[in-house]
Design an enzyme around this catalytic site. Structure first.
Site, PDB file in Angstrom:
ATOM      1  N   GLY A 136      -5.923  -2.749  -0.870  1.00  0.00           N
ATOM      2  CA  GLY A 136      -5.028  -2.923  -2.018  1.00  0.00           C
ATOM      3  C   GLY A 136      -5.130  -4.315  -2.622  1.00  0.00           C
ATOM      4  O   GLY A 136      -4.410  -4.643  -3.569  1.00  0.00           O
ATOM      5  N   GLY A 193       0.088  -1.679   6.288  1.00  0.00           N
ATOM      6  CA  GLY A 193      -0.936  -0.652   6.462  1.00  0.00           C
ATOM      7  C   GLY A 193      -2.247  -1.266   6.901  1.00  0.00           C
ATOM      8  O   GLY A 193      -2.341  -2.475   7.158  1.00  0.00           O
ATOM      9  N   ALA A 194      -3.282  -0.444   7.004  1.00  0.00           N
ATOM     10  CA  ALA A 194      -4.626  -0.944   7.330  1.00  0.00           C
ATOM     11  C   ALA A 194      -5.647   0.069   6.827  1.00  0.00           C
ATOM     12  O   ALA A 194      -5.331   1.243   6.606  1.00  0.00           O
ATOM     13  CB  ALA A 194      -4.783  -1.146   8.829  1.00  0.00           C
ATOM     14  N   GLU A 216      -1.063 -10.955   2.954  1.00  0.00           N
ATOM     15  CA  GLU A 216      -0.792 -10.130   4.143  1.00  0.00           C
ATOM     16  C   GLU A 216      -1.099 -10.911   5.420  1.00  0.00           C
ATOM     17  O   GLU A 216      -0.377 -10.816   6.406  1.00  0.00           O
ATOM     18  CB  GLU A 216      -1.621  -8.849   4.094  1.00  0.00           C
ATOM     19  CG  GLU A 216      -1.100  -7.858   3.060  1.00  0.00           C
ATOM     20  CD  GLU A 216      -2.010  -6.655   2.856  1.00  0.00           C
ATOM     21  OE1 GLU A 216      -1.515  -5.647   2.342  1.00  0.00           O
ATOM     22  OE2 GLU A 216      -3.203  -6.722   3.197  1.00  0.00           O
ATOM     23  N   GLY A 274       0.817  -1.224   0.000  1.00  0.00           N
ATOM     24  CA  GLY A 274       0.000   0.000   0.000  1.00  0.00           C
ATOM     25  C   GLY A 274       0.840   1.260   0.000  1.00  0.00           C
ATOM     26  O   GLY A 274       2.075   1.220   0.009  1.00  0.00           O
ATOM     27  N   LYS A 312      -8.385  -4.962   6.500  1.00  0.00           N
ATOM     28  CA  LYS A 312      -7.334  -4.821   5.503  1.00  0.00           C
ATOM     29  C   LYS A 312      -7.802  -5.393   4.166  1.00  0.00           C
ATOM     30  O   LYS A 312      -8.765  -6.136   4.124  1.00  0.00           O
ATOM     31  CB  LYS A 312      -6.067  -5.563   5.953  1.00  0.00           C
ATOM     32  CG  LYS A 312      -5.319  -4.803   7.047  1.00  0.00           C
ATOM     33  CD  LYS A 312      -4.008  -5.478   7.428  1.00  0.00           C
ATOM     34  CE  LYS A 312      -3.102  -5.783   6.295  1.00  0.00           C
ATOM     35  NZ  LYS A 312      -2.794  -4.642   5.414  1.00  0.00           N
ATOM     36  N   GLY A 313      -7.092  -5.001   3.110  1.00  0.00           N
ATOM     37  CA  GLY A 313      -7.415  -5.547   1.801  1.00  0.00           C
ATOM     38  C   GLY A 313      -7.804  -4.504   0.783  1.00  0.00           C
ATOM     39  O   GLY A 313      -8.167  -4.838  -0.348  1.00  0.00           O
TER      40      GLY A 313
HETATM   41  C1  5RP Z   1      -3.596  -3.797   1.043  1.00  0.00           C
HETATM   42  C2  5RP Z   1      -3.877  -3.252   2.387  1.00  0.00           C
HETATM   43  C3  5RP Z   1      -3.324  -1.917   2.705  1.00  0.00           C
HETATM   44  O1  5RP Z   1      -2.375  -2.060   3.715  1.00  0.00           O
HETATM   45  C4  5RP Z   1      -4.439  -1.005   3.126  1.00  0.00           C
HETATM   46  O2  5RP Z   1      -5.386  -0.944   2.081  1.00  0.00           O
HETATM   47  C5  5RP Z   1      -3.922   0.399   3.434  1.00  0.00           C
HETATM   48  O3  5RP Z   1      -3.436   0.995   2.275  1.00  0.00           O
HETATM   49  P1  5RP Z   1      -2.810   2.438   2.236  1.00  0.00           P
HETATM   50  O4  5RP Z   1      -1.576   2.408   3.075  1.00  0.00           O
HETATM   51  O5  5RP Z   1      -2.526   2.686   0.777  1.00  0.00           O
HETATM   52  O6  5RP Z   1      -3.832   3.421   2.782  1.00  0.00           O
HETATM   53  O7  5RP Z   1      -4.510  -3.863   3.223  1.00  0.00           O
HETATM   54  O8  5RP Z   1      -4.250  -5.013   0.826  1.00  0.00           O
END
Ligand code: 5RP
Length: 231
Positions: A101, A86-87, A107, A30, A98-99
């Site tokens: 991305g 990230g989350a 993950e 992410g 999460k997810g």
């Molecule tokens: C990917 C994730 C990412 O960690 C989550 O979507 C956070 O993304 P970002 O740091 O771009 O805000 O779970 O599967």
């Protein structure tokens, strides 16, 4: 004059301080993780840190390679010291969605393989109840996906939407799977029960609820400061 880091960048820089030489590191996915990787690469270069990264996505592996971070896999290193990821949402019990991305399956495998799980977020991701600001991603296998989608809807009381690309095609994960983004009108009342119910459905590969996995959260602020929350 030094620019104030963005909240996500500040969180990424703070998490990079957890890394010690010799560590086997899980590398999340992410935009926030991208800042962590940059900060990590800088420490590797300046301090001659010796680390090995295990990536949670093709995207992260490519960026890590570009930045000169050595990459291996879980076959070679089945147990990791630390993962930084990230989350999309974090609740007061350190439960996560999460997810966003689309990398949730890898993950979760990497988080489960790691002795410590550090989560890096910018502002606006801490919530009182999961599912109130973000749809819950559920990774499903393509075979029979309409049946699986209907089972997910019935078991969860949510409305699942098949994630699509800008071209209107199903979004395909690194594992060749699809993603359902599930909308809960009132948020998620019982995350543990929901996780158990969804995990039983044939065709569900993984649920984007990360329960009992997160150890520490770094939340970057608008002024470049970082709030650290220890579980
Ligand atoms: C990917 C994730 C990412 O960690 C989550 O979507 C956070 O993304 P970002 O740091 O771009 O805000 O779970 O599967």
């Amino acid at each position: 004059m030094v620019d104030t880091p963005s909240p996500k960048q500040a969180a990424g820089i703070a998490a990079a301080q957890l890394v010690q030489t010799g560590m086997k590191l899980g590398l999340g996915t992410g935009t926030t993780v991208a800042f962590f990787l940059e900060a990590l690469a800088e420490r590797i270069e300046k301090e001659n840190l010796e680390v090995i990264g295990v990536s949670t996505s093709v995207q992260t592996a490519e960026l890590a390679e570009k930045l000169g971070i050595p990459i291996s896999d879980l076959e070679e290193y089945p147990a990791l010291d630390l993962v930084v990821d990230g989350a999309d949402e974090v609740d007061p019990e350190f439960r996560l969605i999460k997810g966003g991305g689309g990398a949730l399956l890898r993950e979760k495998i990497v988080a489960a393989a790691s002795a410590k799980v550090a989560i890096i977020i910018g502002t606006g991701k801490r919530v009182e109840r999961l599912g109130t600001t973000f749809l819950l991603p559920v990774e499903i296998i393509p075979f029979g996906y309409v049946t699986t989608r209907d089972c997910v809807a019935n078991a969860s009381g949510s409305t699942p939407y098949l994630r699509t690309t800008e071209e209107g095609q199903p979004f395909v994960t690194d594992n060749g799977n699809y993603i359902l983004d599930c909308k809960f009108e009132q948020g998620i009342a019982n995350a543990e029960q929901l996780h158990a119910d969804l995990s039983q459905i044939p065709g569900v590969a993984e649920v984007g609820l990360f329960l009992n996995l997160c150890d520490i959260v770094f939340e970057g602020q608008d002024d470049g400061q970082v709030i650290t929350l220890n579980r």
